[in-house]
Design a protein around this motif. Sequence first.
Motif, PDB file in Angstrom:
ATOM      1  N   LEU A  40       8.511  45.783  85.455  1.00  0.00           N
ATOM      2  CA  LEU A  40       8.834  46.552  86.654  1.00  0.00           C
ATOM      3  C   LEU A  40      10.324  46.474  86.942  1.00  0.00           C
ATOM      4  CD1 LEU A  40       5.923  45.533  89.085  1.00  0.00           C
ATOM      5  CD2 LEU A  40       6.030  47.497  87.531  1.00  0.00           C
ATOM      6  N   LEU A  57       0.621  46.836  91.424  1.00  0.00           N
ATOM      7  CA  LEU A  57       0.953  47.032  90.009  1.00  0.00           C
ATOM      8  C   LEU A  57       0.918  45.714  89.251  1.00  0.00           C
ATOM      9  CD1 LEU A  57       3.949  49.508  90.474  1.00  0.00           C
ATOM     10  CD2 LEU A  57       1.666  50.090  89.613  1.00  0.00           C
ATOM     11  N   GLN A  58       1.455  44.659  89.857  1.00  0.00           N
ATOM     12  CA  GLN A  58       1.473  43.353  89.187  1.00  0.00           C
ATOM     13  C   GLN A  58       0.072  42.797  88.985  1.00  0.00           C
ATOM     14  OE1 GLN A  58       4.167  41.290  91.885  1.00  0.00           O
ATOM     15  NE2 GLN A  58       5.840  41.410  90.395  1.00  0.00           N
ATOM     16  N   TRP A  82      -1.582  45.129  86.183  1.00  0.00           N
ATOM     17  CA  TRP A  82      -0.909  45.130  84.882  1.00  0.00           C
ATOM     18  C   TRP A  82       0.166  44.047  84.846  1.00  0.00           C
ATOM     19  CZ3 TRP A  82      -0.129  50.920  86.118  1.00  0.00           C
ATOM     20  CH2 TRP A  82      -1.296  51.638  85.814  1.00  0.00           C
ATOM     21  N   GLN A 137      -4.471  51.632  95.409  1.00  0.00           N
ATOM     22  CA  GLN A 137      -4.100  50.464  96.211  1.00  0.00           C
ATOM     23  C   GLN A 137      -5.209  50.197  97.223  1.00  0.00           C
ATOM     24  OE1 GLN A 137       0.060  49.530  97.234  1.00  0.00           O
ATOM     25  NE2 GLN A 137      -0.537  49.847  99.360  1.00  0.00           N
ATOM     26  N   THR A 174      -2.285  51.201  79.546  1.00  0.00           N
ATOM     27  CA  THR A 174      -1.435  50.421  80.439  1.00  0.00           C
ATOM     28  C   THR A 174       0.032  50.739  80.157  1.00  0.00           C
ATOM     29  OG1 THR A 174      -3.034  48.638  80.531  1.00  0.00           O
ATOM     30  CG2 THR A 174      -0.775  48.093  81.133  1.00  0.00           C
ATOM     31  N   THR A 198       3.195  44.578  82.523  1.00  0.00           N
ATOM     32  CA  THR A 198       4.071  45.736  82.676  1.00  0.00           C
ATOM     33  C   THR A 198       5.414  45.316  83.272  1.00  0.00           C
ATOM     34  OG1 THR A 198       2.196  47.237  82.972  1.00  0.00           O
ATOM     35  CG2 THR A 198       4.326  47.991  83.800  1.00  0.00           C
ATOM     36  N   ILE A 220       7.653  50.451  84.183  1.00  0.00           N
ATOM     37  CA  ILE A 220       7.654  51.364  85.328  1.00  0.00           C
ATOM     38  C   ILE A 220       8.940  51.125  86.110  1.00  0.00           C
ATOM     39  CG2 ILE A 220       6.538  51.967  87.525  1.00  0.00           C
ATOM     40  CD1 ILE A 220       3.890  51.034  86.327  1.00  0.00           C
ATOM     41  N   CYS A 247       0.692  54.943  92.847  1.00  0.00           N
ATOM     42  CA  CYS A 247       0.033  54.403  91.651  1.00  0.00           C
ATOM     43  C   CYS A 247      -1.169  55.241  91.234  1.00  0.00           C
ATOM     44  CB  CYS A 247      -0.380  52.948  91.871  1.00  0.00           C
ATOM     45  SG  CYS A 247      -1.664  52.709  93.121  1.00  0.00           S
TER      46      CYS A 247
END
Length: 347
Positions: free
Chosen positions: A37, A28-29, A32, A148, A3, A35, A7, A141
């Motif tokens: 952003l 993305l959220q 992860w 996605q 992970t 993470t 990003i 991604c």
Amino acid sequence: MPTPASICLLRTSAIGDVTHVVPLVRTLQAAWPQTRLTWIVGKLERKLVGDLPEVNFVTFDKGAGFAGMRAVGDALKGQRFDALLQMQVALRSNLLSLFIKADQRIGYDKARAKDGHRLVVNQRIPARTGEHVLDAMGSFCEPLGLKQTQVRWDIPIPDEAHAWAAEQLPGEQPTLLVSPTSSHVLRNWRPERYAAVMDHAATRGWRVVLVGGPSELERRLADAVIAACRHAPLDLTGKDTLKKMMAMLVRAPMLLTPDSGPMHMANTVGCKVLGLHAASNPNRSGPYSDRRWCVDKYDEASLKYLGKPASEIPWGSKIERPGVMDLIPVDEVIDRFEACAAHLGLA
């Protein structure tokens, strides 16, 4: 694949394109949540998406030239990202990306890269043709090991914007919003043709509202449209903000517009779009969720101006030629209006 801890997304403009990035942020959220952003975005575009939760925004002022790039570098000083998603291929954006330190630098495939893009990336998204811009953004991604599979926006709209929209559009009367101006002037329809559709909607009992930004181009076209109308619309040109526009789109069932930012803003909240397409391909850059109400003369434009059908020209070609929008007749737009109204139970 581990992970990523951080990003950076680089897509500074334009309004429509940044709406296409939002589902990627949501993807993305969801995958992860830990993470970090960071999104490098333009000044105007930040006013639309800059309150997305759990995203650190850094504003790029393109009008400031190299100083604007240096300001982004200063804002990111000391940071190194696991991945940079370089989603803009213009020379300015490619130069801007050099101020961002990242291990993975993900960019477009060779067919879509230009202006030195290949020199600032070390990985590429899958090469594809025939996809909508939103799906192309979503594919950034994939080199990270994700895909996605859902498209969700939920762009925040403040309570005060909803209250303002309720004051402008009170009651239950159905509203046709008309946003006549694209910044690409050759995508704009003739004022008298907008007026004919607006007058038709008015005679059918609809409230007709003219909207647009504060620029001289938008004011001039709005004035020409109003002068051609037999039934005066409510003129809100230059009076809203991006968030107020979003709130109006929530209340209005339908928007008439060429290929422009408001088209994609409308799509994010489920407002049906009477899209006017001749200069651009609606299958690539039309309203993502529902293109049934668009008038599509792109193939006809390709035959007239390029001498070949749209299937034989490069995907994403723009046919921005003088007179191209004249291929869209009033009666076909009125037909789409009536069909959409019937679909909504508002005929």
